[in-house]
Motif scaffolding. Sequence first.
Motif, PDB file in Angstrom:
ATOM      1  N   ALA A  50       0.893  -1.203  -0.015  1.00 22.71           N
ATOM      2  CA  ALA A  50       0.056   0.081   0.003  1.00 22.71           C
ATOM      3  C   ALA A  50       0.862   1.380  -0.004  1.00 22.71           C
ATOM      4  CB  ALA A  50      -0.803  -0.053   1.184  1.00 22.71           C
ATOM      5  N   ALA A  51       0.392   2.463  -0.532  1.00 22.30           N
ATOM      6  CA  ALA A  51       1.081   3.704  -0.641  1.00 22.30           C
ATOM      7  C   ALA A  51       0.675   4.519   0.513  1.00 22.30           C
ATOM      8  CB  ALA A  51       0.841   4.272  -1.850  1.00 22.30           C
ATOM      9  N   GLY A  52      -0.651   4.247   1.180  1.00 26.09           N
ATOM     10  CA  GLY A  52      -1.050   5.037   2.231  1.00 26.09           C
ATOM     11  C   GLY A  52      -1.494   4.453   3.602  1.00 26.09           C
ATOM     12  N   TRP A  53      -2.257   3.352   3.598  1.00 22.30           N
ATOM     13  CA  TRP A  53      -3.056   2.673   4.717  1.00 22.30           C
ATOM     14  C   TRP A  53      -2.963   1.032   4.515  1.00 22.30           C
ATOM     15  CZ3 TRP A  53      -3.137   5.887   8.568  1.00 22.30           C
ATOM     16  CH2 TRP A  53      -3.317   7.184   8.369  1.00 22.30           C
ATOM     17  N   VAL A  68      -6.562  -4.949   3.724  1.00 21.99           N
ATOM     18  CA  VAL A  68      -6.907  -4.106   2.556  1.00 21.99           C
ATOM     19  C   VAL A  68      -5.801  -3.231   2.419  1.00 21.99           C
ATOM     20  CG1 VAL A  68      -8.593  -2.761   1.601  1.00 21.99           C
ATOM     21  CG2 VAL A  68      -9.544  -4.367   3.022  1.00 21.99           C
ATOM     22  N   ALA A  69      -5.123  -2.803   1.240  1.00 24.49           N
ATOM     23  CA  ALA A  69      -4.430  -1.742   0.913  1.00 24.49           C
ATOM     24  C   ALA A  69      -5.204  -0.652   0.390  1.00 24.49           C
ATOM     25  CB  ALA A  69      -3.313  -2.259  -0.030  1.00 24.49           C
ATOM     26  N   SER A  70      -4.957   0.636   0.865  1.00 21.34           N
ATOM     27  CA  SER A  70      -5.246   1.798   0.364  1.00 21.34           C
ATOM     28  C   SER A  70      -4.291   2.767   0.093  1.00 21.34           C
ATOM     29  CB  SER A  70      -6.397   2.378   1.493  1.00 21.34           C
ATOM     30  OG  SER A  70      -6.653   3.745   1.210  1.00 21.34           O
ATOM     31  N   ASP A  71      -4.338   3.277  -0.822  1.00 25.17           N
ATOM     32  CA  ASP A  71      -3.386   4.229  -1.464  1.00 25.17           C
ATOM     33  C   ASP A  71      -3.608   5.740  -1.015  1.00 25.17           C
ATOM     34  OD1 ASP A  71      -1.786   2.291  -2.318  1.00 25.17           O
ATOM     35  OD2 ASP A  71      -2.668   2.439  -4.460  1.00 25.17           O
ATOM     36  N   LEU A  72      -4.817   6.114  -0.782  1.00 32.00           N
ATOM     37  CA  LEU A  72      -5.172   7.320  -0.356  1.00 32.00           C
ATOM     38  C   LEU A  72      -6.362   7.099   0.702  1.00 32.00           C
ATOM     39  CD1 LEU A  72      -5.861   9.023  -3.947  1.00 32.00           C
ATOM     40  CD2 LEU A  72      -3.869   9.555  -2.169  1.00 32.00           C
ATOM     41  N   HIS A  73      -6.495   8.261   1.620  1.00 33.50           N
ATOM     42  CA  HIS A  73      -7.611   8.242   2.841  1.00 33.50           C
ATOM     43  C   HIS A  73      -8.839   7.547   2.054  1.00 33.50           C
ATOM     44  CE1 HIS A  73      -4.552  10.533   4.667  1.00 33.50           C
ATOM     45  NE2 HIS A  73      -4.735  11.403   3.793  1.00 33.50           N
ATOM     46  N   ASP A  74      -9.387   7.761   0.963  1.00 33.90           N
ATOM     47  CA  ASP A  74     -10.747   7.651   0.731  1.00 33.90           C
ATOM     48  C   ASP A  74     -10.603   6.513  -0.508  1.00 33.90           C
ATOM     49  OD1 ASP A  74      -9.696   9.298  -1.048  1.00 33.90           O
ATOM     50  OD2 ASP A  74     -11.675  10.418  -0.956  1.00 33.90           O
ATOM     51  N   VAL A  75      -9.517   5.897  -0.476  1.00 29.13           N
ATOM     52  CA  VAL A  75      -9.483   4.989  -1.928  1.00 29.13           C
ATOM     53  C   VAL A  75      -8.949   3.513  -1.452  1.00 29.13           C
ATOM     54  CG1 VAL A  75      -8.512   4.667  -4.243  1.00 29.13           C
ATOM     55  CG2 VAL A  75      -9.169   6.802  -3.370  1.00 29.13           C
ATOM     56  N   GLY A  76      -9.818   2.524  -1.753  1.00 36.79           N
ATOM     57  CA  GLY A  76      -9.240   1.354  -1.767  1.00 36.79           C
ATOM     58  C   GLY A  76      -9.821   0.412  -0.437  1.00 36.79           C
ATOM     59  N   VAL A  77     -10.280   1.056   0.326  1.00 37.35           N
ATOM     60  CA  VAL A  77     -10.914   0.411   1.388  1.00 37.35           C
ATOM     61  C   VAL A  77     -12.470  -0.170   1.074  1.00 37.35           C
ATOM     62  CG1 VAL A  77     -11.630   0.721   3.670  1.00 37.35           C
ATOM     63  CG2 VAL A  77      -9.684   1.742   3.118  1.00 37.35           C
TER      64      VAL A  77
END
Length: 127
Positions: A50-53, A68-77
């Motif tokens: 992941a690039a974010g979370w 779950v990998a999330s690359d932005l605060h509101d993307v990927g989850v």
Amino acid sequence: MNSVLLHELYFDGLTAKPADPQEDVRAALAKRFGSLDRWIEDFKATCVAAAGWGVLARDVVNAKLYNVASDLHDVGVIWLGQPVLVCDVYEHTFYVDYQNRKQEYVNKFVQFLDWNEINRRWLALNQ
Ligand SMILES: [Fe+2]
């Protein structure tokens, strides 16, 4: 707002005095991933990718756990995912101490998980 919530879950999920996981969350992770160790390896791989979370989330409909990998605060989850554990993997989190050795940072992160808090969250999501 998501950034604030995720950072709070990140910091509140850590402790300087880690203990072993409680049976509730340990059993849930073992049931879903085969064992606690297998979950940890998968969670660490998710965080590194992941690039974010990196997020351990519970799907509200099927009650299953997912890394779950999330690359932005509101993307990927996943849309119906409820966070149980959150790892901040933005570069600002680890670059000063680890440079590009992200895996080392993630390895250290999982050594200081606050299993009391993680277990509390797990139980709260399953009431
Ligand atoms: Fe951060």
